[in-house]
Design a protein around this motif. Structure first.
Motif, PDB file in Angstrom:
ATOM      1  N   GLU A 132      -8.887  -0.786  14.035  1.00  0.00           N
ATOM      2  CA  GLU A 132      -9.550   0.373  13.288  1.00  0.00           C
ATOM      3  C   GLU A 132      -8.323   1.104  12.443  1.00  0.00           C
ATOM      4  O   GLU A 132      -7.329   1.352  13.032  1.00  0.00           O
ATOM      5  N   LEU A 133      -8.354   0.766  11.255  1.00  0.00           N
ATOM      6  CA  LEU A 133      -7.463   1.603  10.284  1.00  0.00           C
ATOM      7  C   LEU A 133      -7.809   2.890   9.849  1.00  0.00           C
ATOM      8  O   LEU A 133      -9.014   2.996   9.398  1.00  0.00           O
ATOM      9  N   ALA A 188      -4.426  -6.140   8.974  1.00  0.00           N
ATOM     10  CA  ALA A 188      -5.495  -7.050   8.902  1.00  0.00           C
ATOM     11  C   ALA A 188      -5.206  -8.467   9.235  1.00  0.00           C
ATOM     12  O   ALA A 188      -6.019  -9.235  10.153  1.00  0.00           O
ATOM     13  N   ALA A 229      -2.377  -2.200   4.896  1.00  0.00           N
ATOM     14  CA  ALA A 229      -3.749  -2.530   5.391  1.00  0.00           C
ATOM     15  C   ALA A 229      -3.883  -4.063   5.487  1.00  0.00           C
ATOM     16  O   ALA A 229      -4.574  -4.527   6.537  1.00  0.00           O
ATOM     17  N   GLN A 230      -3.354  -4.872   4.411  1.00  0.00           N
ATOM     18  CA  GLN A 230      -3.764  -6.147   4.159  1.00  0.00           C
ATOM     19  C   GLN A 230      -2.723  -6.622   5.315  1.00  0.00           C
ATOM     20  O   GLN A 230      -3.252  -7.679   5.997  1.00  0.00           O
ATOM     21  N   GLU A 264      -6.227  -8.718  15.045  1.00  0.00           N
ATOM     22  CA  GLU A 264      -7.548  -9.250  14.955  1.00  0.00           C
ATOM     23  C   GLU A 264      -8.701  -8.088  15.169  1.00  0.00           C
ATOM     24  O   GLU A 264      -9.612  -7.686  14.449  1.00  0.00           O
TER      25      GLU A 264
END
Length: 222
Positions: free
Chosen positions: A29-30, A22, A18-19, A26
Motif C-alpha cells: 500500500e503506497l 509496484a 511508485a512504479q 507484490e
C-alpha cells in the motif's frame, strides 16, 4: 501487506518511485506526501508504516534535520534517503543518522527497484558507484550526537527551533505558531538544555549544521 510512504514534493519522481515499488513488491500500500508535515501525518494517522522514502529537500524537511526528526519520532520505521545531492559526505552523514540507504534522483527504474528490494530485505543500500567514496568518509560523532538530540525534541520545540534558525524573534514565533510568547520562552529554555547550548544563536547554528544546500542552488551561487 507492506505500507510505504513516498515523501517527495515532485509528482513525477513520486510516480517513478511508485512504479519501482509496484514492480518490486507484490503486496504493498503506497501513501504519498508532498511535504514533511504531511509525511509525519502519514506516519500517525493510519496503520504502521514499514518504509519511508524521504526526499531531504522537500518543503519542511530542512535537510538532515528532517531525517533526525523522523528518526526521533519513529525509530521503528526504516527510512531511505532520496536526494539529488550525491556528495559522499552527505550520504555518510545520513547513514550515520540512521538512514537504511540512499537513492540518488539520477537512478533509473531498475536501480530504484534494486535499492528498495535490498532495504526491504533488511540490508543497507548505496549505489555501487558511490560506495567506495562513502566508505572512505569518516563518521562524525558530533553530527550524529546532534542529530540524536534534535530528534528528541517535541514537535512544538522542533518548530520553535527551526524558526529560531530562520532568525525569527520570540514574538514572531508566537504569532506564527499561535501560542503565547511565554510559551516560546519556555520551549527555548528546554531546547537550550537538550542541545547543550547557551543562547539562541548557538541553537540556530546547531540546527543549521544539519541543513543542506540543494545542488542546483549551489551551482547558481557559484
Amino acid at each position: 501487506m507492506l505500507r510505504i510512504v513516498i515523501a517527495d514534493d515532485h509528482p513525477l519522481f513520486r510516480a517513478a518511485l511508485a512504479q519501482a515499488v509496484a514492480a518490486t513488491v507484490e503486496a504493498v500500500e503506497l501513501l504519498e506526501a508532498p511535504d514533511f508535515d504531511t509525511t509525519l501525518v502519514r506516519l500517525t494517522d493510519s496503520a504502521p508504516i514499514d518504509l519511508v522514502l524521504l526526499d531531504l529537500h522537500m518543503p519542511g524537511s530542512q535537510g538532515l534535520a528532517g531525517l533526525a526528526r523522523l528518526r526521533g519520532l519513529h525509530p521503528e520505521v526504516a527510512v531511505v534517503v532520496v536526494s539529488a545531492n550525491e556528495d559522499p559526505r552527505v550520504i555518510r552523514r545520513a547513514l550515520d543518522q540512521g538512514a537504511a540507504g540512499f537513492i540518488p534522483k539520477s537512478a533509473g527504474l531498475d536501480e530504484l527497484g534494486t535499492a528498495i528490494e535490498t532495504v526491504l530485505d533488511c540490508r543497507s543500500w548505496v549505489p555501487e558507484r558511490l560506495a567506495a567514496a562513502v566508505d572512505a568518509e569518516h563518521a562524525d560523532d558530533e553530527d550524529a550526537a546532534l542529530a540524536h538530540r534534535i530528534g528528541q525534541l517535541t514537535p512544538q520545540q522542533y518548530k520553535v527551533l527551526s524558526r529560531v534558525a530562520d532568525g525569527q524573534l520570540n514574538k514572531q514565533i508566537a504569532d506564527d505558531l499561535g501560542i503565547q510568547e511565554r510559551t516560546v520562552k519556555a520551549h527555548m529554555s528546554e531546547i537550550f538544555q537538550r542541545l547543550g547550548v547557551r543562547n539562541r544563536t548557538q541553537a540556530g547554528v546547531a540546527f543549521r549544521r544539519l541543513e543542506l544546500i540543494e545542488p542546483a542552488a549551489r551551482i547558481e551561487d557559484g
